[in-house]
Design an enzyme around this catalytic site. Structure first.
Site, PDB file in Angstrom:
ATOM      1  N   SER A  57       6.266 -21.014 -16.316  1.00 53.75           N
ATOM      2  CA  SER A  57       5.229 -21.483 -16.769  1.00 53.75           C
ATOM      3  C   SER A  57       5.461 -22.383 -17.908  1.00 53.75           C
ATOM      4  O   SER A  57       6.349 -22.093 -18.875  1.00 53.75           O
ATOM      5  CB  SER A  57       4.081 -20.708 -16.985  1.00 53.75           C
ATOM      6  OG  SER A  57       4.456 -20.055 -18.190  1.00 53.75           O
ATOM      7  N   ASP A  58       4.988 -23.689 -18.109  1.00 54.80           N
ATOM      8  CA  ASP A  58       4.850 -24.179 -19.524  1.00 54.80           C
ATOM      9  C   ASP A  58       4.118 -23.031 -20.424  1.00 54.80           C
ATOM     10  O   ASP A  58       3.354 -22.348 -19.765  1.00 54.80           O
ATOM     11  CB  ASP A  58       4.126 -25.633 -19.353  1.00 54.80           C
ATOM     12  CG  ASP A  58       4.725 -26.270 -20.778  1.00 54.80           C
ATOM     13  OD1 ASP A  58       5.189 -25.793 -21.668  1.00 54.80           O
ATOM     14  OD2 ASP A  58       4.210 -27.745 -20.965  1.00 54.80           O
ATOM     15  N   TRP A  59       4.526 -23.344 -21.745  1.00 53.81           N
ATOM     16  CA  TRP A  59       4.029 -22.280 -22.500  1.00 53.81           C
ATOM     17  C   TRP A  59       2.535 -22.375 -22.636  1.00 53.81           C
ATOM     18  O   TRP A  59       1.808 -22.994 -23.269  1.00 53.81           O
ATOM     19  CB  TRP A  59       4.646 -22.447 -23.938  1.00 53.81           C
ATOM     20  CG  TRP A  59       6.068 -21.816 -24.275  1.00 53.81           C
ATOM     21  CD1 TRP A  59       6.461 -21.142 -25.361  1.00 53.81           C
ATOM     22  CD2 TRP A  59       7.129 -21.881 -23.332  1.00 53.81           C
ATOM     23  NE1 TRP A  59       7.731 -20.446 -25.093  1.00 53.81           N
ATOM     24  CE2 TRP A  59       8.306 -20.973 -24.006  1.00 53.81           C
ATOM     25  CE3 TRP A  59       7.510 -22.345 -21.998  1.00 53.81           C
ATOM     26  CZ2 TRP A  59       9.389 -20.695 -23.291  1.00 53.81           C
ATOM     27  CZ3 TRP A  59       8.689 -22.116 -21.634  1.00 53.81           C
ATOM     28  CH2 TRP A  59       9.770 -21.398 -22.107  1.00 53.81           C
ATOM     29  N   GLY A  60       2.136 -21.260 -21.993  1.00 49.54           N
ATOM     30  CA  GLY A  60       0.561 -21.116 -21.989  1.00 49.54           C
ATOM     31  C   GLY A  60      -0.037 -21.698 -20.892  1.00 49.54           C
ATOM     32  O   GLY A  60      -1.469 -21.836 -20.936  1.00 49.54           O
ATOM     33  N   ALA A  61       0.682 -22.205 -19.875  1.00 51.15           N
ATOM     34  CA  ALA A  61       0.084 -22.889 -18.805  1.00 51.15           C
ATOM     35  C   ALA A  61      -0.911 -21.857 -17.625  1.00 51.15           C
ATOM     36  O   ALA A  61      -1.248 -22.708 -16.719  1.00 51.15           O
ATOM     37  CB  ALA A  61       1.099 -23.609 -17.891  1.00 51.15           C
TER      38      ALA A  61
END
Ligand code: BGC
Length: 768
Positions: free
Chosen positions: A237-241
């Protein structure tokens, strides 16, 4: 904690079957900002991933917990906006190798890049991290970076998958896109990189696509990415997605980053225990994490340190020299001659902007000093400097006046004025978009003031996203310097003084006005929805279709020499690809490089198409007077459009127009080539039109004959049709299921529902 730094090489990573339910779940989210979780019981080490993309941003041990603080020095290569302008696969691959080597030396497993999202609007604050408005440029160069980095035994993360084309509301906004532009523009580059270069990981983006979060979209992460494109790596995931973790896991989102402090691991365990999540789904995701750890430990330390800082700086300088685009050079003002006195004007002379802000910000090993580099070429006695303008947020007006007056006085006294203009860093960054594409007003005023006293004025630009150039008609020479990385200073001096002959070309159009841009009316959307209303017509596809004037077209870029094109030809080869050949000659008196571009179109095709679309390109080095036969391959699959009836790629047959060009608006030669289409037979139904039925290979001839006969017996048809029109034309769009009620003459009653159903069954029956 065990990690790759301490694990002996060739550690045997166990199979997923050796792990408990809790251990498997623990692998599916990070241990911290940059590390995966280790499982000491069975010897699974933690591995480290870091940004990227144009350098290594490895946080120092003990850095802040958010992971945004100081990082170990690394070579800051030109960000994608610059490097991409080289259009040079070999150079980009070499930069990738260097990036991979630095990653390996620092014992990092995965470099988080490249970012290959399409530059849909020049307002996107993160355009400096992306390659192009065109998917072939993004795909080809993205694949070259991935191959280069991964050749060093470390991985990449192709990002941000997908349709993340703005920063505004990026963590919620839904990119609402029709199937054709989604496939043909926004996914095409990702498809190419996945199929051609097999990145170890793909990073899913924050946004939603047609209402569904990328991080929990089974269509995107499994059907398209894995089943259609054959991706066998890991999705991070993108960071915090991550929105909802359990549906995300089931959709194909393997590794959540950064850490969820165990909260989402527990949700996964609970879902398996209550039967709402099949354990095999978890096994698959955890197995992919283990595969990644295995690859990382196998490749770990492939490159022995220490980093050759000088060699990488030299490569950064070479790459920066190839990243600049000479937009204009009237009267051969450039290159500068060493005996000319020059006034270097601008705040960016002493404070260069060489990379963008946000997660990609590198701590460079060194940064070139531009004035020193110019002095090294021109000699101390010929170089003078004035600040010209302030990049402070709200400069004192009196100070602005004074800076301008000093600069104008200096420009008047010297042979040439070189103005270093650009966007102050605060105007473009990850996390927010720009509001306009203008250079600050005091810089524009400075240009006019300097031009009044010295016509020999050169503008050198520093900007991550395109800027409007209202002075383009008045300034004789303009060098687009983008963001050039840590060796930009030396590279600018090389180009200004002709040590390097500029060869970059625009991978994005420079528009005249923001109002002309394709997404102007639909950017950045409202209420967390952004409608991609321009459809396929992104970048030059838009300006060309509407014949809009642009400041500088896609593909444009000048050289200190000139090139001619001759003998263009195009043939279909045994694989069905189109081989385009052209002889390119350097007609000037210095060595240079030309980026040859091939565009295609299919006039009169069955579907909406741009006027021309880039399909292949090559960067060719030529000595003065040298001619080279250049061969470019247009892959058959790149001729395909996405057919919304079949949900599949289709190559339409016909005579394609092949433009061999120096830019999208500088076509040097046009040749035709006949391409066979893919055989497509659409199943018939009662809603199929009579035209579609008549075109059907099985029942068509029969129906055509019947209609011809029927027409002959119909009275009064001639009275309602304009003279010279074939009456059957009028019927072509009638759905066959409703044809009976319009049947007249002898056929009355003969066309009945049973007959129509029989015809449809005959058409749809499997053919031998
Ligand atoms: C960015 C990614 C980056 C990640 C880790 C995110 O905010 O969108 O590009 O790799 O942070 O820093």
């Amino acid at each position: 904690m065990t990690d790759v730094n301490t694990t002996p090489e060739h550690t045997t990573i166990p199979d997923v079957s050796a792990l408990t339910l809790e251990e498997k779940a623990s692998l599916t989210s990070g241990a911290s900002f940059w590390y995966t979780k280790p499982i000491d019981r069975v010897g699974v080490p933690a591995i480290m991933v870091t940004d990227g993309p144009h350098g290594l941003r490895k946080q120092r041990e003990g850095g802040d917990h958010l992971g945004i603080g100081d990082s170990v020095p690394a070579t800051c290569f030109p960000p994608a906006v610059g490097l991409g302008s080289s259009w040079d696969v070999e150079l980009v691959h070499r930069v990738g190798e260097a990036l991979g080597a630095e990653t390996s030396i620092e014992r990092v497993a995965v470099l988080l890049g490249p970012g290959i999202n399409i530059k849909r609007s020049p307002l996107c604050g993160r355009n400096f991290e992306y390659l192009s408005e065109d998917p072939v440029v993004s795909g080809v160069l993205g694949a070259a970076i991935v191959r280069g980095i991964q050749s060093q035994g470390v991985g990449t993360s192709l990002k941000h998958f997908a349709a993340n084309n703005q920063e505004d509301d990026r963590m919620r906004s839904s990119s609402d896109i029709d199937p054709r532009p989604l496939r043909e523009i926004y996914l095409r580059g990702f498809q190419r990189v996945v199929e051609d270069a097999q990145p170890w990981t793909v990073m899913c983006s924050y946004n939603r696509i047609n209402g569904v979060y990328a991080s929990e979209d089974p269509w995107l992460l499994t059907q398209v990415l894995r089943d259609e494109w054959g991706f066998d790596g890991l999705v991070v995931s993108d960071w915090g997605a991550v929105n909802e973790r359990v549906p995300g896991l089931a959709a194909g989102m393997d590794l959540e980053m950064p850490s969820s402090n165990g909260a989402t691991d527990a949700q996964i365990v609970a879902a398996v225990q209550d039967g709402s999540l099949d354990e095999s789904v978890l096994d698959t995701a955890a197995g992919r994490v283990l595969d990644l750890v295995r690859k990382a430990t196998d490749g770990g330390g492939a490159v022995a340190g220490p980093l050759d800082v000088d060699a990488h700086h030299a490569l950064a300088r070479e790459a920066a020299g190839r990243s600049m685009v000479l937009l204009k050079n009237e009267g051969g003002l450039l290159p500068l001659r060493t005996q000319q006195s020059v006034a270097l004007i601008g705040a960016f002379v002493d404070k260069p902007r060489f990379q963008g802000a946000g997660s990609s910000m590198i701590n460079p090993t060194r940064v070139d000093d531009l004035p020193l580099e110019i002095v090294a070429q021109a000699g101390e006695d010929f170089v003078f400097q004035a600040q010209g303008f302030s990049i402070a947020v709200a400069p004192d007006p009196a100070e602005v006046e004074r800076l301008r007056a000093d600069a104008v006085a200096l420009a008047a006294k010297n042979d040439v004025a070189v103005l270093f203009l650009g966007l102050p860093a605060r105007l473009e960054s990850e996390g927010y978009d720009r509001e306009d594409i203008d250079l600050p007003a005091d810089q524009l005023a400075l240009v006019d003031a300097v031009l009044e006293v010295n016509p020999n004025t050169v503008v050198v630009l520093s900007n991550g996203g395109v800027v409007a150039l209202p002075f383009a008609d008045r300034v004789p020479a303009i060098l687009e310097g983008w963001l050039l990385g840590q060796a930009g200073g030396g590279a600018i001096a090389d180009v200004l003084y002709g040590q390097v002959n500029p060869s970059g070309k625009l991978t994005e159009t420079i528009p005249v006005r923001l109002e002309d841009t394709p997404a102007y009316l639909d950017f950045p959307g409202e209420f967390s929805h952004v409608r991609y209303g321009e459809g396929l017509f992104v970048g030059y596809r838009w300006y060309d279709a509407r014949r809009t004037e642009v400041a500088f077209p896609f593909g444009h870029g000048l050289s200190y020499t000139t090139f001619s094109y001759a003998d263009a030809a195009a043939v279909v080869d045994a694989d069905g690809d189109v081989e385009v050949t052209v002889a390119v000659t350097n007609t000037g008196d210095r060595a240079g490089r030309e980026v040859v571009q091939v565009y295609t179109s299919l006039p009169g095709g069955a579907v909406q198409r741009p006027v021309r679309e880039l399909k292949a390109f090559a960067s060719v080095a030529l000595e003065p007077g040298e001619t080279r036969a250049v061969t470019l391959t247009v892959r058959r699959k790149d001729l395909a459009y996405w057919d919304i009836r079949l949900d599949a790629w289709v190559v339409e047959g016909g005579e394609y127009v092949v433009d061999v060009a120096a830019s999208s608006r500088d076509i040097r030669s046009t040749v035709p080539v006949t391409v066979d289409g893919d055989p497509i037979v659409l199943p018939l139904s009662r809603t199929s039109s009579i035209g579609e039925v008549m075109a059907h290979p099985v029942v068509g001839p029969m129906v055509q004959a019947a209609i011809a006969q029927m027409m002959g017996t119909m009275d009064g048809v001639a009275d309602i049709m304009p003279e010279g029109v074939d009456a059957s034309k009028m019927m072509e769009s009638f759905p066959i299921g409703r044809a009976g009620m319009f049947a007249m003459g002898d056929s009355n009653g003969a066309i009945n529902p049973e007959m129509i159903d029989g015809l449809i069954a005959m058409a749809n029956a499997p053919q031998d």
